[in-house]
Scaffold this motif. Structure first.
Motif, PDB file in Angstrom:
ATOM      1  N   LYS A  73     -72.643  18.554  61.347  1.00  0.00           N
ATOM      2  CA  LYS A  73     -72.177  18.408  59.696  1.00  0.00           C
ATOM      3  C   LYS A  73     -71.074  19.526  58.939  1.00  0.00           C
ATOM      4  CE  LYS A  73     -75.202  15.710  56.832  1.00  0.00           C
ATOM      5  NZ  LYS A  73     -75.999  15.382  57.561  1.00  0.00           N
ATOM      6  N   ASP A  74     -71.248  20.757  59.932  1.00  0.00           N
ATOM      7  CA  ASP A  74     -70.270  22.252  59.190  1.00  0.00           C
ATOM      8  C   ASP A  74     -68.500  21.502  59.886  1.00  0.00           C
ATOM      9  OD1 ASP A  74     -71.931  23.996  58.508  1.00  0.00           O
ATOM     10  OD2 ASP A  74     -72.047  24.772  60.649  1.00  0.00           O
ATOM     11  N   GLU A  75     -69.097  20.931  61.081  1.00  0.00           N
ATOM     12  CA  GLU A  75     -67.483  20.586  61.523  1.00  0.00           C
ATOM     13  C   GLU A  75     -67.182  18.580  60.786  1.00  0.00           C
ATOM     14  OE1 GLU A  75     -68.339  22.298  66.201  1.00  0.00           O
ATOM     15  OE2 GLU A  75     -68.526  19.986  65.720  1.00  0.00           O
ATOM     16  N   GLU A  76     -67.881  18.306  60.722  1.00  0.00           N
ATOM     17  CA  GLU A  76     -67.068  17.477  60.176  1.00  0.00           C
ATOM     18  C   GLU A  76     -66.951  16.688  58.947  1.00  0.00           C
ATOM     19  OE1 GLU A  76     -69.968  14.080  60.789  1.00  0.00           O
ATOM     20  OE2 GLU A  76     -70.372  14.162  62.756  1.00  0.00           O
ATOM     21  N   GLU A  77     -67.166  17.824  57.882  1.00  0.00           N
ATOM     22  CA  GLU A  77     -67.283  17.546  56.534  1.00  0.00           C
ATOM     23  C   GLU A  77     -66.386  19.664  56.031  1.00  0.00           C
ATOM     24  OE1 GLU A  77     -70.927  17.392  54.934  1.00  0.00           O
ATOM     25  OE2 GLU A  77     -71.861  16.254  55.246  1.00  0.00           O
ATOM     26  N   ASP A  78     -66.440  19.564  56.587  1.00  0.00           N
ATOM     27  CA  ASP A  78     -65.462  20.589  56.151  1.00  0.00           C
ATOM     28  C   ASP A  78     -64.624  21.759  57.290  1.00  0.00           C
ATOM     29  OD1 ASP A  78     -66.444  21.351  53.830  1.00  0.00           O
ATOM     30  OD2 ASP A  78     -68.617  21.818  54.830  1.00  0.00           O
ATOM     31  N   LEU A  79     -64.882  21.644  58.845  1.00  0.00           N
ATOM     32  CA  LEU A  79     -63.735  22.291  59.225  1.00  0.00           C
ATOM     33  C   LEU A  79     -62.498  21.235  60.090  1.00  0.00           C
ATOM     34  CD1 LEU A  79     -62.732  25.053  61.000  1.00  0.00           C
ATOM     35  CD2 LEU A  79     -64.426  24.003  63.219  1.00  0.00           C
ATOM     36  N   PHE A  80     -62.912  20.031  60.244  1.00  0.00           N
ATOM     37  CA  PHE A  80     -62.269  19.085  60.896  1.00  0.00           C
ATOM     38  C   PHE A  80     -61.416  18.806  59.714  1.00  0.00           C
ATOM     39  CE2 PHE A  80     -65.269  17.718  64.166  1.00  0.00           C
ATOM     40  CZ  PHE A  80     -64.754  18.881  65.052  1.00  0.00           C
ATOM     41  N   PRO A  81     -61.836  18.571  58.368  1.00  0.00           N
ATOM     42  CA  PRO A  81     -61.078  18.238  56.854  1.00  0.00           C
ATOM     43  C   PRO A  81     -60.057  19.164  57.003  1.00  0.00           C
ATOM     44  CG  PRO A  81     -63.218  17.247  56.153  1.00  0.00           C
ATOM     45  CD  PRO A  81     -63.336  18.202  57.754  1.00  0.00           C
ATOM     46  N   LEU A  82     -60.461  20.725  57.107  1.00  0.00           N
ATOM     47  CA  LEU A  82     -59.859  21.936  56.517  1.00  0.00           C
ATOM     48  C   LEU A  82     -57.980  21.857  57.693  1.00  0.00           C
ATOM     49  CD1 LEU A  82     -62.481  24.717  55.496  1.00  0.00           C
ATOM     50  CD2 LEU A  82     -59.959  23.573  53.908  1.00  0.00           C
ATOM     51  N   LEU A  83     -58.631  21.476  58.709  1.00  0.00           N
ATOM     52  CA  LEU A  83     -57.739  21.301  59.849  1.00  0.00           C
ATOM     53  C   LEU A  83     -56.510  20.521  59.773  1.00  0.00           C
ATOM     54  CD1 LEU A  83     -59.129  22.362  63.563  1.00  0.00           C
ATOM     55  CD2 LEU A  83     -57.991  23.928  62.221  1.00  0.00           C
ATOM     56  N   ARG A  84     -56.756  19.755  59.451  1.00  0.00           N
ATOM     57  CA  ARG A  84     -56.408  18.392  59.062  1.00  0.00           C
ATOM     58  C   ARG A  84     -55.299  18.474  57.662  1.00  0.00           C
ATOM     59  NH1 ARG A  84     -60.510  14.100  59.577  1.00  0.00           N
ATOM     60  NH2 ARG A  84     -59.908  12.689  60.818  1.00  0.00           N
ATOM     61  N   ARG A  85     -55.839  19.451  57.232  1.00  0.00           N
ATOM     62  CA  ARG A  85     -54.851  20.034  55.891  1.00  0.00           C
ATOM     63  C   ARG A  85     -53.812  20.416  56.460  1.00  0.00           C
ATOM     64  NH1 ARG A  85     -59.018  21.171  51.191  1.00  0.00           N
ATOM     65  NH2 ARG A  85     -59.407  19.398  51.989  1.00  0.00           N
ATOM     66  N   ARG A  86     -54.262  21.644  56.967  1.00  0.00           N
ATOM     67  CA  ARG A  86     -53.240  22.723  57.302  1.00  0.00           C
ATOM     68  C   ARG A  86     -52.577  22.723  58.635  1.00  0.00           C
ATOM     69  NH1 ARG A  86     -53.176  24.422  52.333  1.00  0.00           N
ATOM     70  NH2 ARG A  86     -55.778  25.200  51.684  1.00  0.00           N
ATOM     71  N   CYS A  87     -53.214  21.894  59.389  1.00  0.00           N
ATOM     72  CA  CYS A  87     -52.613  21.585  60.890  1.00  0.00           C
ATOM     73  C   CYS A  87     -50.727  21.231  61.000  1.00  0.00           C
ATOM     74  CB  CYS A  87     -53.147  20.968  61.942  1.00  0.00           C
ATOM     75  SG  CYS A  87     -54.152  21.980  62.468  1.00  0.00           S
TER      76      CYS A  87
END
Ligand SMILES: [Fe+2]
Ligand SMILES: [Fe+2]
Length: 189
Positions: A73-87
């Protein structure tokens, strides 16, 4: 504990990742990955062992039923969405995230089967049958490949692209997910 565990610096990752590390959320996720790698070694040991060791089975069950769902959940709900936004587009992060999410889907299907096998082995105090052994080894191998990809691509891009505010958001969300009300404590520790 058998040979497998002594080779792994016993005790180092046999406990869940310390909540005190949540103040550095990417370091926490990295520690979770180290822990997951140790769990894979334990699973291999159980698959090859004549008799499952109680401590090893308990550690793996604790990880698979409590820690891993939180980590996913840490990855799916937070880390991955943040990366999508910033990369940046040239980072081509979307392809990697799509592959990782597919892996998570497989893990959701396979983890309950692995848990059931481990519970049977522990309850019946017996060695795994061939089919169970194959399942355990395949699960550990799949998890290792997933970890390599996340450590090689996801975490370096997260360190590079996420802002201080992103890291604060990640920290707060990971605390909330673990039912930690006092958000200050882990960070100050
Ligand atoms: Fe991960
Ligand atoms: Fe993952």
């Amino acid at each position: 504990m058998g040979k497998h565990v002594r080779h792994m610096h016993r005790g180092e990752y046999l406990e869940p990742t310390a909540v005190a590390l949540l103040g550095q959320p990417l370091a926490f996720i990295h520690e979770d990955h180290l822990r997951e790698r140790q769990i894979c070694t334990l699973i291999d040991g159980i698959a090859h062992g004549a008799m499952p060791e109680t401590d090893a089975v308990s550690a793996v069950l604790c990880f698979l039923t409590i820690e891993l769902p939180l980590h996913l959940k840490d990855e799916e709900e937070d880390l991955f969405p943040l990366l999508r936004r910033r990369c940046e587009p040239e980072d081509e992060i979307e392809k990697v995230i799509a592959k990782l999410l597919k892996d998570h889907g497989h893990a959701d299907e396979d983890t309950p089967q692995v848990v059931a096998i481990l519970e049977d082995l522990a309850n019946e105090a017996r060695a795994p049958k061939q089919g169970e052994k194959d399942m355990l080894l395949a699960y550990a191998a799949h998890s290792r490949r997933h970890l390599i990809l996340e450590n090689a691509i996801i975490l370096p891009f997260a360190r590079l692209r996420l802002t201080e505010t992103d890291l604060e958001t990640l920290y707060i969300r990971m605390c909330q997910r673990r039912g930690l009300k006092s958000l200050k404590d882990p960070r100050d520790a």
